[in-house]
Design an enzyme around this catalytic site. Structure first.
Site, PDB file in Angstrom:
ATOM      1  N   ASP A  79       0.848  -1.171   0.000  1.00 17.12           N
ATOM      2  CA  ASP A  79       0.000   0.000   0.000  1.00 17.12           C
ATOM      3  C   ASP A  79       0.897   1.240   0.000  1.00 17.12           C
ATOM      4  OD1 ASP A  79      -2.482   1.392   0.161  1.00 17.12           O
ATOM      5  OD2 ASP A  79      -2.157   1.679   2.303  1.00 17.12           O
ATOM      6  N   ASP A 100      -0.296   5.034   0.998  1.00 16.85           N
ATOM      7  CA  ASP A 100      -0.550   5.936   2.124  1.00 16.85           C
ATOM      8  C   ASP A 100      -0.529   5.171   3.440  1.00 16.85           C
ATOM      9  OD1 ASP A 100      -1.060   8.339   0.552  1.00 16.85           O
ATOM     10  OD2 ASP A 100      -2.869   7.311  -0.111  1.00 16.85           O
TER      11      ASP A 100
END
Length: 270
Positions: A13, A15
């Site tokens: 991922d 953020d």
């Protein structure tokens, strides 16, 4: 129990794992550099559908993290691929920004307000009442309802912002029609990412900061998972979930040795 196989590919991922807004998380640049130097296949994933891969690559570079465009996979791209598989050459009315419209154009979709096959809802900083009203009426008229991701809120420097899931709930309340969400936690996004880099679930690890999206979608796609504690889910909250990641670490900096040493990811380690 079989011995875990070595890790050939990584999904991560963005953020909360690599960056907070525009600021790199310590160890993120080293993690990506280690992946590139090792020759491992990898993708940086995000549910954010606002930006194109080129935009995101530039934003990451400004934070000191060198990620090429072709190593970025967004919910907009996964949505476009899904629609191309379902109804090639179709049409869509889009509520969203360049990341979503560009992805749809690239698979041959036409943007239309006249009897579109789909209403596609994505992230935007400028939701308009007019666009939402148009989407509601098109769905009532028979358009299929798709949304890039179910996230109900997102961060900004000024505070919380309503996100795709919140606007989808508004449209659902008005039409009685729920959207099909393509992005995490739908394991479809994981599967599309694996296919993108020709990876196998048994030799791929997912790194994320959220138990309810990153970890659960990784588990449902058959991947080993690593939760970092630099984002949404705290260590104390891990035990609240009925499933567990393979490993929990403080930050992405703790994962760099696993890449450089070509070590298998095993667990539980908390």
């Amino acid at each position: 129990m079989t011995t875990p196989r070595p890790v050939d590919c990584w999904l991560t991922d963005m953020d909360g794992v690599l960056v907070h807004e525009e600021t790199a998380i310590p160890g993120a640049a080293e993690f990506i550099a280690a992946l590139r130097e090792s020759g491992r296949r990898f993708l940086v994933m995000t549910n954010n559908s606002i930006y194109t891969p080129r935009d995101l690559s530039a934003r990451l570079a400004a934070s000191g993290i060198d990620v090429p465009e072709d190593a970025i996979w967004t919910s907009a791209m996964a949505t476009a691929q899904f629609l191309d598989d379902q109804r090639p050459g179709g049409s869509a009315y889009v509520v969203g920004e360049a990341g979503l419209t560009t992805a749809l154009y690239e698979v041959g979709y036409t943007m239309s307000e006249r009897d579109p096959d789909y209403v596609v809802l994505g992230e935007t900083r400028t939701y308009s009442f007019e666009a939402i009203t148009k989407a509601i009426r098109l769905i009532e008229g028979g358009a299929r309802f798709i949304a890039t991701n179910p996230d109900v809120s997102g961060p900004s420097q000024q505070g919380t912002l309503p996100a795709t899931g919140s606007v989808a709930a508004l449209i659902t309340a008005a039409t009685g029609r729920k959207p099909y969400y393509v992005g995490k936690p739908n394991p479809l996004m994981m599967r599309s990412a694996l296919n993108r880099i020709d990876a196998h679930s048994e030799t791929t690890v997912m790194v994320g900061d959220r138990m309810d999206t990153d970890v659960v979608s990784g588990l449902e796609a058959g991947l080993r998972t690593i939760l970092v504690l630099t984002g949404s889910t705290s260590r104390a909250r891990v035990e609240n979930f009925p499933y567990r990641p393979t490993r929990v670490v403080e930050s992405v900096a703790d994962i760099v040795p696993l890449v450089t040493e070509f070590a298998p990811v095993t667990g539980p380690e908390y």
